[in-house]
Design a protein around this motif. Structure first.
Motif: not given
Length: 64
Positions: A7-13, A39-47
């Motif tokens: 839930s910390d990374v879902t939909g976030r950069d 990415k598997r947790a649903g992050a919008r982007s990973v930098n």
């Protein structure tokens, strides 16, 4: 070891700051696992921010 809830990374950069110090292979694999988990947790982007790249060469010759 790094832990975060999905839930910390879902939909976030996401921004991951990781230097590749010795042992370089271990830190690179750790970085790959963190990117995969985000990415598997649903992050919008990973930098990725790598202030030091362990395989870079610093022994350059100057002059003729």
């Amino acid at each position: 070891m790094v832990q975060f809830a999905a839930s910390d990374v879902t939909g976030r950069d996401c921004y991951i700051v990781q230097s590749t110090q010795r042992p370089v292979n271990d830190t690179l694999m750790e970085l790959i696992f963190m990117v995969s988990a985000c990415k598997r947790a649903g992050a919008r982007s990973v930098n990725i921010v790598t202030p030091y790249y362990g395989y870079a060469r610093a022994d350059r010759r100057f002059g003729n």
